[in-house]
Design an enzyme around this catalytic site. Structure first.
Site, PDB file in Angstrom:
ATOM      1  N   LYS A 103      -6.695 -10.834  -8.792  1.00 26.98           N
ATOM      2  CA  LYS A 103      -7.799 -10.932  -7.838  1.00 26.98           C
ATOM      3  C   LYS A 103      -8.932  -9.996  -8.207  1.00 26.98           C
ATOM      4  O   LYS A 103      -8.685  -8.893  -8.695  1.00 26.98           O
ATOM      5  CB  LYS A 103      -7.294 -10.529  -6.440  1.00 26.98           C
ATOM      6  CG  LYS A 103      -7.114 -11.710  -5.500  1.00 26.98           C
ATOM      7  CD  LYS A 103      -6.624 -11.255  -4.150  1.00 26.98           C
ATOM      8  CE  LYS A 103      -7.773 -10.961  -3.197  1.00 26.98           C
ATOM      9  NZ  LYS A 103      -7.321 -10.830  -1.792  1.00 26.98           N
ATOM     10  N   LYS A 118       0.828  -1.215   0.000  1.00 31.04           N
ATOM     11  CA  LYS A 118       0.000   0.000   0.000  1.00 31.04           C
ATOM     12  C   LYS A 118       0.853   1.252   0.000  1.00 31.04           C
ATOM     13  O   LYS A 118       0.483   2.261  -0.605  1.00 31.04           O
ATOM     14  CB  LYS A 118      -0.943   0.016   1.213  1.00 31.04           C
ATOM     15  CG  LYS A 118      -2.146  -0.896   1.070  1.00 31.04           C
ATOM     16  CD  LYS A 118      -3.213  -0.539   2.091  1.00 31.04           C
ATOM     17  CE  LYS A 118      -4.387  -1.490   2.031  1.00 31.04           C
ATOM     18  NZ  LYS A 118      -5.349  -1.250   3.108  1.00 31.04           N
ATOM     19  N   LYS A 176     -11.984  -4.033  -6.022  1.00 31.63           N
ATOM     20  CA  LYS A 176     -12.761  -2.814  -6.237  1.00 31.63           C
ATOM     21  C   LYS A 176     -11.941  -1.765  -6.960  1.00 31.63           C
ATOM     22  O   LYS A 176     -12.494  -0.817  -7.505  1.00 31.63           O
ATOM     23  CB  LYS A 176     -13.272  -2.269  -4.902  1.00 31.63           C
ATOM     24  CG  LYS A 176     -12.197  -1.638  -4.038  1.00 31.63           C
ATOM     25  CD  LYS A 176     -12.804  -1.009  -2.812  1.00 31.63           C
ATOM     26  CE  LYS A 176     -11.733  -0.514  -1.867  1.00 31.63           C
ATOM     27  NZ  LYS A 176     -11.207   0.804  -2.181  1.00 31.63           N
TER      28      LYS A 176
END
Ligand code: TRP
Length: 343
Positions: A206, A114, A209
């Site tokens: 994967k 991240k 969103k």
């Protein structure tokens, strides 16, 4: 001492829940209600480790709560609440910030992913994130935590924090007359690979969103028409379905769609292939679309209805928050004494 079997899990309200969140997490919360005391939390304090527009955060918090309930989590049998209502989460997280080491946090792969090259410029909260997650779990002395495999490292850290707390404060724990194993060593209930749902456009990525293509994921708010279209347009290879699971190797898209069928119908991939092996997509995709619509469309309808009814959702979260706080305060009361805080 034996800890009563208690489950805790959390989902971040960061918008746009999809099939991966449902099959990998939310759906698994439902049967645990029969065997465990279950606590399901919308982790809004985790969400703000990256910027969230306040109104969007409120909407997303209600969306996750609505998804829990529409999926079959019963807010009377389970405790359903949003994290920020129970201040003890922040309080225990602070103590854990002082137990955990910076080196432990720096090793977290989710933080590294991240933060990327920007690690000096992300929030301090993003680095401390796993310490808040440990607090979520240990505040309730939860013994089992259903999560996806991406959370495995965070759960190992939770165990490390529990063990270090028990060890650092061993003398004080005894002095206060408490169980030396004050915090339990939590077991992860990791979802198997069958529940790792991949993108409908690229079977090696994967379902996420953050994928720019809306076609890559089935949103839990999609209506029957959208669900059906997305499945029928999903990327596939031209070969027909294999008769055995081995034949799915090297065919990520086929593997993913068979996996979704298996998960939605509570069958194994072997059983699905016993039915569809040797047939083409022209037979399999419509069957999968029907199955997905039958299961997901009513849930989407119920979610949409609940999201609009903010009075009901907020009352459920408030009631859950009060019940959670009563449990949390028991632990925090002991933690304050153990650490040496005067009250
Ligand atoms: N970190 C988890 C995720 O991103 C969410 C989470 C927060 C959680 N606290 C938790 C999951 C406690 C399980 C238990 O998916």
């Amino acid at each position: 001492m034996a800890f009563s079997p208690r489950v805790f899990s959390g989902i971040q309200p960061s918008g746009d829940l999809h099939l991966g969140n449902y099959l990998g997490a939310i759906r698994r919360f439902v049967p645990l209600q029969d065997t465990h005391e279950t606590i399901y939390c919308v982790v809004d304090m985790h969400a703000i480790t990256v910027w969230q527009e306040p109104n969007a955060l409120r909407r997303a918090t209600r969306e996750v709560a609505a998804a829990f309930i529409a999926a079959g989590v019963d807010p009377k049998r389970s405790i359903v609440f949003n994290q920020s209502q129970v201040m003890q989460h922040a309080e225990l997280a602070w103590v854990f910030n002082c137990v955990a080491r910076i080196g432990w946090m720096n090793r977290m792969t989710q933080f590294k992913d991240k933060a990327g090259k920007n690690s000096e410029n992300v929030s301090l909260g993003l680095l401390a994130y796993p310490s808040l997650m440990a607090a979520d779990i240990l505040l309730y002395k939860a013994t089992a935590v259903p999560v996806g495999d991406d959370q495995k490292q965070h759960l190992e850290l939770t165990r490390d924090i529990a063990a270090k707390f028990n060890n650092d404060y061993a003398a004080s724990i005894v002095e206060q007359g408490l169980d030396p194993d004050f915090f339990p060593i939590t077991e992860p209930l990791i979802a198997g690979p069958a529940t790792r749902i991949m993108s409908l456009r690229d079977g090696t990525k994967k379902m996420s969103k953050s994928d720019p293509s809306d076609q890559s994921r089935i949103s839990l708010l999609d209506d029957a028409d959208a669900i059906s279209k997305k499945i029928k347009k999903a990327t596939t290879d031209p070969a027909e379905l294999p008769v055995e699971v081995e034949g799915l190797k090297g065919r990520p898209e086929a593997d993913n769609l068979v996996g979704i069928y298996a998960a939605l119908s509570d069958k194994t991939k072997t059983e699905v292939l016993a039915e569809f092996g040797g047939h083409g997509w022209g037979k399999f995709k419509p069957a999968l679309a029907d199955l997905a619509v039958a299961q997901l469309a009513p849930m989407a309808g119920e979610m949409r209805r609940l999201i609009e009814d903010t009075t009901t959702i907020d009352a459920i979260l408030r009631d859950g928050g009060e019940r959670a706080a009563a449990l949390a305060e028991k632990t925090m009361h002991d933690v304050r004494r153990i650490v040496g805080f005067i009250r």
